[in-house]
Design a protein around this motif. Structure first.
Motif, short mmCIF file in Angstrom:
data_model
loop_
_atom_site.label_atom_id
_atom_site.label_comp_id
_atom_site.label_asym_id
_atom_site.label_seq_id
_atom_site.Cartn_x
_atom_site.Cartn_y
_atom_site.Cartn_z
N GLY A 1 0.82 -1.20 0.00
CA GLY A 1 0.00 0.00 0.00
C GLY A 1 0.86 1.26 0.00
O GLY A 1 2.08 1.19 0.20
N PRO A 2 0.26 2.43 -0.21
CA PRO A 2 1.01 3.69 -0.37
C PRO A 2 1.89 4.07 0.82
O PRO A 2 3.06 4.39 0.66
CB PRO A 2 -0.09 4.73 -0.60
CG PRO A 2 -1.27 3.96 -1.07
CD PRO A 2 -1.19 2.63 -0.38
N GLN A 3 1.33 4.04 2.03
CA GLN A 3 2.07 4.53 3.19
C GLN A 3 3.25 3.64 3.54
O GLN A 3 4.38 4.11 3.73
CB GLN A 3 1.13 4.64 4.42
CG GLN A 3 0.17 5.81 4.37
CD GLN A 3 -1.00 5.56 3.40
OE1 GLN A 3 -1.39 4.40 3.19
NE2 GLN A 3 -1.53 6.62 2.82
N ARG A 4 3.01 2.34 3.65
CA ARG A 4 4.09 1.44 4.02
C ARG A 4 5.18 1.39 2.95
O ARG A 4 6.37 1.35 3.27
CB ARG A 4 3.54 0.03 4.28
CG ARG A 4 2.87 -0.11 5.63
CD ARG A 4 2.61 -1.55 5.97
NE ARG A 4 1.65 -2.16 5.06
CZ ARG A 4 1.34 -3.45 5.04
NH1 ARG A 4 1.94 -4.29 5.88
NH2 ARG A 4 0.43 -3.92 4.20
N ALA A 5 4.77 1.40 1.67
CA ALA A 5 5.76 1.38 0.59
C ALA A 5 6.64 2.63 0.64
O ALA A 5 7.87 2.55 0.50
CB ALA A 5 5.05 1.30 -0.77
N ALA A 6 6.02 3.80 0.87
CA ALA A 6 6.79 5.04 0.94
C ALA A 6 7.76 5.01 2.12
O ALA A 6 8.92 5.46 2.00
CB ALA A 6 5.85 6.23 1.06
N ARG A 7 7.33 4.47 3.25
CA ARG A 7 8.21 4.39 4.42
C ARG A 7 9.39 3.46 4.17
O ARG A 7 10.52 3.76 4.56
CB ARG A 7 7.41 3.92 5.65
CG ARG A 7 6.48 4.97 6.23
CD ARG A 7 6.06 4.60 7.66
NE ARG A 7 5.36 3.32 7.70
CZ ARG A 7 4.05 3.18 7.61
NH1 ARG A 7 3.27 4.25 7.45
NH2 ARG A 7 3.48 1.99 7.69
N ILE A 8 9.13 2.34 3.53
CA ILE A 8 10.20 1.38 3.25
C ILE A 8 11.20 1.96 2.27
O ILE A 8 12.42 1.81 2.44
CB ILE A 8 9.60 0.06 2.72
CG1 ILE A 8 8.86 -0.66 3.85
CG2 ILE A 8 10.68 -0.84 2.14
CD1 ILE A 8 8.11 -1.89 3.41
N VAL A 9 10.71 2.63 1.24
CA VAL A 9 11.61 3.26 0.27
C VAL A 9 12.44 4.34 0.95
O VAL A 9 13.65 4.46 0.71
CB VAL A 9 10.81 3.87 -0.90
CG1 VAL A 9 11.71 4.74 -1.78
CG2 VAL A 9 10.18 2.76 -1.74
N TYR B 1 11.41 7.40 -6.66
CA TYR B 1 10.17 6.63 -6.47
C TYR B 1 8.96 7.54 -6.66
O TYR B 1 7.98 7.14 -7.30
CB TYR B 1 10.17 6.02 -5.07
CG TYR B 1 8.86 5.37 -4.68
CD1 TYR B 1 8.51 4.13 -5.19
CD2 TYR B 1 7.97 6.02 -3.82
CE1 TYR B 1 7.31 3.54 -4.84
CE2 TYR B 1 6.78 5.43 -3.47
CZ TYR B 1 6.45 4.19 -3.98
OH TYR B 1 5.25 3.61 -3.65
N GLU B 2 9.03 8.75 -6.14
CA GLU B 2 7.91 9.69 -6.28
C GLU B 2 7.69 10.07 -7.75
O GLU B 2 6.55 10.17 -8.20
CB GLU B 2 8.19 10.94 -5.46
CG GLU B 2 7.04 11.94 -5.45
CD GLU B 2 7.31 13.14 -4.58
OE1 GLU B 2 6.48 14.06 -4.56
OE2 GLU B 2 8.37 13.17 -3.92
N LYS B 3 8.79 10.25 -8.48
CA LYS B 3 8.67 10.59 -9.91
C LYS B 3 8.00 9.46 -10.68
O LYS B 3 7.17 9.70 -11.56
CB LYS B 3 10.05 10.88 -10.50
CG LYS B 3 10.64 12.21 -10.06
CD LYS B 3 12.01 12.42 -10.68
CE LYS B 3 12.62 13.74 -10.23
NZ LYS B 3 13.98 13.96 -10.79
N LEU C 1 9.72 0.33 -11.60
CA LEU C 1 8.44 0.94 -11.96
C LEU C 1 7.25 0.10 -11.50
O LEU C 1 6.18 0.64 -11.20
CB LEU C 1 8.37 1.16 -13.47
CG LEU C 1 7.14 1.90 -14.00
CD1 LEU C 1 7.09 3.32 -13.44
CD2 LEU C 1 7.14 1.94 -15.52
N ALA C 2 7.44 -1.20 -11.45
CA ALA C 2 6.33 -2.08 -11.05
C ALA C 2 5.90 -1.87 -9.61
O ALA C 2 4.76 -2.16 -9.26
CB ALA C 2 6.73 -3.54 -11.27
N LEU C 3 6.80 -1.37 -8.77
CA LEU C 3 6.44 -1.15 -7.35
C LEU C 3 5.35 -0.09 -7.21
O LEU C 3 4.31 -0.37 -6.60
CB LEU C 3 7.68 -0.78 -6.55
CG LEU C 3 7.45 -0.50 -5.06
CD1 LEU C 3 6.91 -1.73 -4.35
CD2 LEU C 3 8.76 -0.04 -4.39
N PRO C 4 5.53 1.12 -7.75
CA PRO C 4 4.43 2.09 -7.65
C PRO C 4 3.19 1.66 -8.43
O PRO C 4 2.07 2.01 -8.05
CB PRO C 4 5.02 3.37 -8.22
CG PRO C 4 6.20 2.95 -9.03
CD PRO C 4 6.73 1.74 -8.33
N ALA C 5 3.37 0.88 -9.50
CA ALA C 5 2.21 0.37 -10.24
C ALA C 5 1.36 -0.52 -9.34
O ALA C 5 0.12 -0.46 -9.36
CB ALA C 5 2.66 -0.40 -11.48
#
Length: 209
Positions: free
Chosen positions: A83-91, A105-107, A133-137
């Motif tokens: 999900g968005p929050q956990r993925a952003a924190r891990i990145v 990642y944000e781009k 790219l597949a991660l944000p997808a």
């Protein structure tokens, strides 16, 4: 250099996987999506150099496309689960260890504001982007079927030229690192030109309407 010698002189893990034939090819294509230690253009040219004949080249293209697409689907599934929050924190916390900066990642995430299919397809022929790219997808929960088709087409377009180059360079003194680098530059320029053409064409039609 004979194919057998090329395989024997490859780094240990790669040489081991190459000994399994097409299964090894597919495994290396999959692992390259998760462990980007060797540039993909070098890896695929090396694989092409070990292909014994033309029919083997076709099979190599097929299995590496499947392997690369499977690796992308692995990232897609991970993003879907996080999900968005956990993925952003891990990145933010661990991305630096795998060359994935939060800004990058944000781009990539923001790029999906446009046509999802074409963003996925073209992303597969851009170095580094094609890996992550597949991660944000997955985080954005794009349509899995459309993502899979676009990824398969994109990986085919990326893998095939380097496998064919490697196959063509068997027995020559050319360095696959140098040749692969310039081939990737040419491919990137060609892709950028195509994208620019369609972007200008779309803007022209929009201004005329």
């Amino acid at each position: 250099m004979p194919a057998a010698n090329i395989a024997a002189e490859a780094p240990g893990t790669i040489a081991t996987l190459l000994s399994f034939g097409l299964v090894g090819f597919g495994s290396l294509a999959l692992l390259e999506k998760f462990i980007p230690v060797i540039p993909s253009y070098v890896l695929f040219m090396l694989l092409g150099m070990t292909v014994p004949d033309g029919s083997g080249l076709g099979l190599a293209i097929l299995v590496t496309t499947i392997g690369s697409a499977a690796g992308a689907l692995g990232w897609f599934s991970l993003g879907w689960l996080l999900g968005p929050q956990r993925a952003a924190r891990i990145v933010e916390r661990y991305g630096k260890y795998v060359f994935l900066k939060p800004s990058f990642y944000e781009k990539m995430t923001n790029s999906y504001r446009n046509n999802h299919f074409w963003v996925t397809l073209t992303g597969q022929v851009i170095p580094t982007v094609r890996i992550y790219l597949a991660l944000p997808a997955g985080v954005l929960r794009l349509d899995p079927r459309s993502f899979t088709v676009a990824t398969a087409v994109g990986t085919f377009l990326w893998n095939t030229p380097f496998l064919c180059l490697g196959y063509a360079l068997r027995g020559t003194p050319y360095n696959p690192v140098h040749v692969g680098f310039w081939a990737s530059v040419i491919l990137f320029i060609a892709e950028g030109s195509i994208i620019l053409f369609f972007s200008l064409r779309r803007k022209r039609h929009a201004s005329q309407s």
